[in-house]
Design an enzyme around this catalytic site. Structure first.
Site, short mmCIF file in Angstrom:
data_model
loop_
_atom_site.label_atom_id
_atom_site.label_comp_id
_atom_site.label_asym_id
_atom_site.label_seq_id
_atom_site.Cartn_x
_atom_site.Cartn_y
_atom_site.Cartn_z
N HIS A 108 0.84 -1.20 0.00
CA HIS A 108 0.00 0.00 0.00
C HIS A 108 0.87 1.24 0.00
O HIS A 108 2.03 1.22 0.42
CB HIS A 108 -0.94 0.01 1.21
CG HIS A 108 -0.26 0.35 2.52
ND1 HIS A 108 -0.16 1.63 3.01
CD2 HIS A 108 0.35 -0.45 3.43
CE1 HIS A 108 0.47 1.61 4.17
NE2 HIS A 108 0.80 0.36 4.45
N CYS A 109 0.30 2.35 -0.52
CA CYS A 109 0.96 3.64 -0.45
C CYS A 109 0.16 4.50 0.52
O CYS A 109 -0.53 3.97 1.39
CB CYS A 109 1.05 4.28 -1.83
SG CYS A 109 -0.54 4.52 -2.65
N ALA A 110 0.20 5.82 0.38
CA ALA A 110 -0.45 6.69 1.35
C ALA A 110 -1.97 6.55 1.34
O ALA A 110 -2.62 6.70 2.37
CB ALA A 110 -0.06 8.14 1.09
#
EC number: 2.7.1.211
Length: 474
Positions: free
Chosen positions: A25-27
């Site tokens: 996942h990213c932000a």
């Protein structure tokens, strides 16, 4: 929110555990690599609590949850899948296997240029600061700030030197990043970049004038003349040279005895790559790179507002394909050759498109009654105005179609305006409201007006189309 329940639902609607091969996942987004994307139940995923949008790009299936939520959903999914910790790079590598040749090429360019963008941005913004001191008519008619305050001349000169450094030594940055991407030793790549801008060579920016004066020097190698010219501000020659270097290095390591590897491999790889670059690759690709930049600039200047309108209207569809990543290389070339090009015209048009996407998304927030859609549209629209369009574009505008059309109309109108007034950027940055600091000082007012046009037109067209769509449903 029941995060374990959400995680189970996501896994189920993605086709089950056996269909998921990588997860990170990213932000704001889950990044997932699937074995078979056809098994995804997209409509069901939209109705999962917390989901703000979904899209497929670069071999990854991405689900938008938003900051503060995505990490909790990821933690539950990771535990259920038993995959352990995976980084975005791990997922990107896995996703690359699902990409075709063109997609891999686009991603490769992005992987090379994205890491060096901070240096280019810093140089461009410092260049803008230097222009504040040196531009005439900015504060006093017919005079620059240095003319009125001579004591600031040395400060302006120092800032200008700082600004030019990333562009003068751009081949070193590109060669380091590209050689690493191609699987070679990045420090050997940096050495190749240094070779291409060595002070003993004719400065690449002075090549045309030196040739015209008949003062160009040559190396005569066994009767073959090789131009002693540097590649300051060049992009394409460095990319090809870096690929040759990395390929040679990997090939040599397979045949050179291990006891001589550290001695012979770097020596032969650098020498052969340098010889090929100065003899054949450099002269050909240098001209190709300059012709590409000059051709795009000519098209922009010649087609004027019509060309700007077409480019602006089509920019968002280009983003969907991922092809916009290739613009980084072109913009780098335009910025490096700033004295000739005056900056990049692509950045202002990208900003107009982003503002239009944000405005269309906010229009959906205004006209829609569905609470979940409004909850997604408001933050996504604001994010797009600041230069991050994925949540707005994929989570709202493409989902309902008419906001995307409204955004394209707004982007086209605004891009026609900025093209008409030849608005250009002197640095890269966030293409949106914060992009003001990247624009040439004399063009800022036209850039702001362009953003207003993008917002008003996209918002208005989306409202009209949205009301029409609602009436048809009734």
């Amino acid at each position: 929110m029941d995060f374990p329940k959400i995680a189970r639902q996501v896994i189920e609607k993605l086709g089950g555990k056996e269909n998921i091969s990588a997860l990170a996942h990213c932000a704001t987004r889950l990044r997932i690599v699937l074995k078979d994307e056809a098994q995804v139940d997209k409509e069901a995923i939209e109705n999962i609590d917390g989901v703000k949008g979904q899209f497929s790009v670069a071999g990854q299936y991405q689900i938008i949850f938003g900051s503060g939520t995505v990490n909790k959903v990821h933690a539950e999914m990771s535990a259920m899948l038993g995959m352990g910790d995976m980084t975005k790079n791990d997922v990107a590598a896995a996703g690359a296997q699902n990409q075709n040749l063109l997609q891999r090429l686009v991603k490769g360019l992005a992987d090379i240029f994205v890491p060096i963008i901070p240096a280019i941005v810093a140089g461009g913004l410092l260049m803008g600061l230097a222009n504040v001191f040196m531009a005439k008519d900015l504060f006093v008619e017919g005079m620059s700030l240095i003319d009125t305050h001579p004591e600031l001349a040395d400060l302006a000169a120092m800032i200008n030197t700082f600004a030019n450094a990333p562009f003068v030594f751009l081949p070193i940055l590109i060669a380091f990043s590209a050689t690493r991407k191609f699987g070679g030793n990045p420090f050997l790549g940096a050495a190749l970049g240094m070779l291409l801008v060595h002070p003993d060579l004719v400065n690449g920016w002075n090549y045309t004038s030196v040739v015209a004066e008949g003062k160009l020097a040559y190396w005569n190698i066994f009767g073959f003349d090789i131009e002693r010219v540097g590649y300051q501000g060049s992009v394409l020659p460095v990319l090809v040279a870096s690929w040759i270097l990395a390929t040679l290095e990997k090939a040599l390591r397979k045949v050179v005895p291990s006891v001589l590897d550290n001695l012979l491999t770097p020596l032969l790889a650098l020498f052969i790559a340098g010889l090929l670059t100065f003899s054949f690759v450099g002269p050909i690709t240098r001209e190709a790179g300059f012709l590409l930049g000059a051709g795009l600039t000519w098209l922009y200047d010649t087609a004027g507002f019509i060309g700007g309108a077409l480019f602006g209207a089509l920019y968002a569809p280009i983003v969907i394909t991922g092809m916009h990543q290739t613009f980084i290389a072109i913009e780098t070339q335009l910025l490096a050759d700033f004295a000739t090009t005056g900056g990049t015209f692509i950045f202002p048009i990208a900003a107009m498109s982003n503002i239009a996407q944000g405005a269309a998304c906010l229009a959906v927030f205004v006209i829609m009654k569905d609470v979940k859609t409004r909850g997604i549209a408001l933050p996504s629209g604001i994010s797009a105005l600041l230069g991050i369009t994925e949540p707005a574009m994929f989570g709202v505008n493409l989902r309902y179609r008419y906001p995307f059309i409204g955004a394209m109309v707004g982007a086209g109108c605004a891009s026609a305006f900025v093209a008409l007034f030849n608005v250009k950027a002197q640095a890269l940055g966030a293409a949106g409201l914060p992009g003001i600091i990247s624009i040439k000082p004399n063009d800022i007012s036209m850039y702001v007006i362009g953003m207003l046009i993008a917002f008003v037109v996209a918002f208005s067209v989306t409202v009209v189309l949205g009301k029409r769509a609602q009436n048809k449903v009734k």
